[in-house]
Scaffold this motif. Structure first.
Motif, short mmCIF file in Angstrom:
data_model
loop_
_atom_site.label_atom_id
_atom_site.label_comp_id
_atom_site.label_asym_id
_atom_site.label_seq_id
_atom_site.Cartn_x
_atom_site.Cartn_y
_atom_site.Cartn_z
N CYS A 80 -5.13 -6.48 -5.46
CA CYS A 80 -5.21 -6.38 -6.92
C CYS A 80 -5.32 -7.79 -7.51
O CYS A 80 -4.51 -8.66 -7.20
N ASN A 82 -5.72 -8.15 -10.93
CA ASN A 82 -5.57 -7.98 -12.38
C ASN A 82 -4.39 -8.82 -12.89
O ASN A 82 -3.76 -9.54 -12.14
N CYS A 85 -0.64 -8.99 -11.30
CA CYS A 85 -0.70 -9.52 -9.93
C CYS A 85 -1.15 -10.98 -9.93
O CYS A 85 -0.63 -11.79 -9.16
N LEU A 122 -4.01 -1.40 -9.75
CA LEU A 122 -3.77 -0.20 -8.95
C LEU A 122 -2.53 0.54 -9.44
O LEU A 122 -2.02 1.43 -8.76
N SER A 124 0.53 -0.55 -9.96
CA SER A 124 1.80 -0.92 -9.35
C SER A 124 2.24 -2.29 -9.85
O SER A 124 2.76 -3.11 -9.09
S1 FES Z 1 -2.01 -5.71 -12.18
FE1 FES Z 1 -1.84 -5.42 -10.04
S2 FES Z 1 -1.07 -3.40 -9.84
FE2 FES Z 1 -1.35 -3.65 -11.98
#
Ligand code: FES
Length: 153
Positions: A80, A82, A85, A122, A124
């Motif tokens: 991930c 995003n 993360c 994802l 999490s």
């Molecule tokens: S930003 Fe990585 S799981 Fe939501």
């Protein structure tokens, strides 16, 4: 060419849906589980089976990143990248994985064991940074934990 088991699952699923389009996501999932990825030949064959133009399947398959459009290794590592993360160090872990596996993002190791990709959230975020390998989540990662995980595969 689909295995007979996968073809049977697809046919049953199509039969359960008055509108074939409603079954498409699940059908592509079954096909990917069977073949490992969605090749143009497989998409054409499934389109025939569903009585739909292949372009409809391509539209869906290319919209969702969860569908592999080219062959992947035995272990598909999806890190991930995003916001949560990234804030928790995903960029460093991606760099570590690239060095450790000797591949760039989007590539597969020469032995076809690992494919490394980055993905969006994802779901999490609370256990960031995290990655998914095939169907399993690995969370609260650091380099030592990644090393343990890779050694176990
Ligand atoms: S930003 Fe990585 S799981 Fe939501």
């Amino acid at each position: 060419m689909l295995t007979s088991g996968a073809r049977e699952k697809v046919e049953k699923l199509i039969a359960c849906h008055p509108k074939k389009e409603a079954a498409l996501l699940r059908v592509l999932h079954i096909v990917q589980q069977d073949q490992g990825y969605l090749s143009p030949e497989t998409i054409a064959s499934v389109a025939d089976l569903m009585g739909m133009p292949a372009i409809k399947l391509y539209e869906v398959a290319t919209f969702y990143t969860l569908y592999n459009k080219k062959p992947v290794g035995k272990y598909l590592i999806q890190v991930c990248a995003n916001l949560s993360c990234s804030l928790m160090g995903a960029d460093n872990l991606i760099r570590y994985l690239k060095d450790r596996l000797g591949v760039q993002v989007g590539e597969t190791t020469p032995d076809n064991k690992f494919t490394l990709v980055t993905v969006q959230c994802l779901g999490s975020c609370g256990t960031a940074p995290m990655m998914q390998i095939n169907d399993q989540y690995y969370e609260k990662l650091d380099e030592a934990r990644i090393e343990q995980i890779l050694a176990s595969l």
